[in-house]
Structure formats: structure tokens, C-alpha cells
Design an enzyme around this catalytic site. Structure first.
Site, PDB file in Angstrom:
ATOM      1  N   GLY A  37       0.803  -1.221   0.000  1.00 44.52           N
ATOM      2  CA  GLY A  37       0.000   0.000   0.000  1.00 44.52           C
ATOM      3  C   GLY A  37       0.833   1.266   0.000  1.00 44.52           C
ATOM      4  O   GLY A  37       0.353   2.351  -0.322  1.00 44.52           O
ATOM      5  N   HIS A  38       2.097   1.142   0.364  1.00 41.52           N
ATOM      6  CA  HIS A  38       2.943   2.327   0.534  1.00 41.52           C
ATOM      7  C   HIS A  38       4.216   2.129  -0.259  1.00 41.52           C
ATOM      8  O   HIS A  38       5.272   1.844   0.316  1.00 41.52           O
ATOM      9  CB  HIS A  38       3.246   2.531   2.032  1.00 41.52           C
ATOM     10  N   PHE A  39       4.229   2.238  -1.580  1.00 39.67           N
ATOM     11  CA  PHE A  39       3.079   2.520  -2.430  1.00 39.67           C
ATOM     12  C   PHE A  39       3.036   1.458  -3.524  1.00 39.67           C
ATOM     13  O   PHE A  39       4.091   0.902  -3.854  1.00 39.67           O
ATOM     14  CB  PHE A  39       3.190   3.918  -3.044  1.00 39.67           C
TER      15      PHE A  39
END
Lengths: 156, 99
Positions: A37-39
Site C-alpha cells: 500500500g505504501h506505495f
């Protein structure tokens, strides 16, 4: 680093009690869901986790200097600067030192590098509080052994 | 007003973003100026550095909690200035006041 357990420091390289300084290593995992998610497609360590890694480095230093009589709790983050990206699989070397020992609090500073490249730095203030309970202290003792804390120096 | 008070007031104004002209020797750091414990750590750090002392905040807090002292004795700024002058005098005399 065991990110799921928020244990970000892997090894204490050196701890200078007289100079009130510490050097630690923290291996960023090559894979973790955080990086999904990051990223997506551009995985980097979140700045908050880099700040936490610096805080944990300062925390081990403070506990050593205080001979584990108090537990440092992060109270203030100042001048936090994310100077460069930290990628999965990179090895962080974090240097921390005590800037001031007050009554019930301490001010520290920390810098994290990958190789020779400075990646982030911050000034961190901690409240110094007696351990909440013996079990907590036991957890810290066990963790200290895992990361190679020089406990023999404390016992002398 | 003492030089110590002026120095404390300047530190508080700068650290807590409180207008300097609202800070008087009679001001209570907590009750009048609204300084919380976290901001007071910043102030204590700045005072420790400025005067070369270690304010015994834990001892003072314990005395207040035990009913042996009032917050006014330590946190009304003219009194805080007196306590700091005592700590500086003790340091210069080579004695400790429990810091």
C-alpha cells in the site's frame, strides 16, 4: 525488523555509556504488506516507521544509561526530516545520542543512514517513567538479549 | 522584575507562543498561562540549558502530590525564578538541592 510487532531494531552495534551514544542496525524487510500500500509499484518505508526506528534506538540508549530503572516513552518529535527514500531490503544504520537529561525527561537526537547516505534525522524527547509492571520489564529484558544489548555492562 | 524572571518569560513566550506582554511575575504557568505538562518539558529543557541546571521537576511534583507544597510555590513565575536562582546558587557553591 519485525514490523508486525513494531520491533524495528535488529542489533545493537555499539553503546557508549560515557559518551551517551548508540549505534544500531535495522534491516528493512524485502517484502511486507506495508509496501503493497505504501506505495503500489513504488515501495518505500513510511516516514512514521523511520521516526519510530529512530525513537526505539534512542529508547535503548536511554534505558542503558539509566540501567533499566526507567522506561522512556516518546513525548515529542521535532525537526523530523525525511531526506531520502528507504527501500525494501535496505540496511539502516541509526546513530543516536542524548542531548540532555532532565528531571523525568530526556532530549535525544538521531540520524539514520543507508550506507553513508543520510536518510532521516530527528530530535526526540522522552518522558522517563518507572516500568508499568514486572512483566513489561521482563519483556524488555528478553528483547534486550535478542538484539545484543550489552547487559553485562549494566550489571558491573 | 528579576533578570531570571525576564529570561523565563522570554523562554515561555517563545516556546509556547504566548504574547510576552501577557506574562507577568504573578502568572501561574498552569492556571493562568495554560501551559500543559508536555509544553513544560520544552520549557524545562530550555531553562536547564539557559541556566546550566537540572530543575527537579519530579521532586517538585511529588511534593505537590504529597501536599507538602503548593503549585504556586513552583509555578507562579516569580517563585519559579526564585527556585531557579537557588538552584544556580547551589550549583555555583558546588552543592546539590535535590535535582
Amino acid at each position: 525488523m519485525q514490523l508486525d510487532y513494531f520491533q524495528l531494531i535488529d542489533r545493537i552495534v555499539s553503546l557508549d555509556f560515557d559518551g551517551k551514544a548508540i549505534i544500531v542496525e535495522a534491516q528493512v524487510p524485502a517484502q511486507h504488506t506495508i509496501f503493497e500500500g505504501h506505495f503500489p509499484g513504488f515501495p518505500i518505508m513510511p516516514g512514521v516507521l523511520l521516526t519510530e526506528a529512530m525513537a526505539q534506538s534512542c529508547g535503548w540508549l536511554l534505558m542503558g544509561v539509566m540501567k533499566f530503572e526507567r522506561m522512556p516513552f516518546l513525548a515529542m518529535v521535532k525537526e523530523a526530516k525525511m531526506r531520502g527514500f528507504v527501500s525494501p531490503g535496505q540496511l539502516l544504520t541509526i546513530e543516536a545520542k542524548i542531548e540532555h537529561e532532565g528531571s523525568g525527561f530526556a532530549v535525544t537526537s538521531a540520524k539514520a543512514r543507508v550506507g553513508t547516505e543520510l536518510k532521516c534525522s530527528a530530535d526526540l524527547t522522552f518522558r522517563l517513567i518507572p516500568f508499568p509492571d514486572p512483566a513489561f520489564r521482563g519483556f524488555i529484558d528478553a528483547r534486550a538479549k535478542e538484539i545484543g544489548f550489552p547487559l553485562q555492562a549494566i550489571e558491573q | 522584575m528579576s533578570a531570571t524572571f525576564d529570561q523565563i518569560a522570554n523562554i515561555i513566550a517563545e516556546t509556547c507562543d504566548i504574547p510576552r506582554d501577557t506574562i507577568t511575575p504573578e502568572s501561574h504557568a498552569i492556571d493562568d498561562l495554560g501551559i500543559d505538562s508536555l509544553d513544560f518539558l520544552d520549557i524545562a529543557f530550555a531553562i536547564d540549558k539557559a541556566f546550566g541546571i537540572k530543575m527537579p521537576l519530579e521532586k517538585w511534583t511529588q511534593e505537590v502530590n504529597d501536599g507538602k507544597a503548593t503549585t504556586e510555590q513552583y509555578f507562579v513565575l516569580k517563585n519559579l525564578a526564585d527556585r531557579i536562582d537557588e538552584l544556580v546558587a547551589a550549583k555555583n557553591a558546588g552543592t546539590s538541592t535535590g535535582a
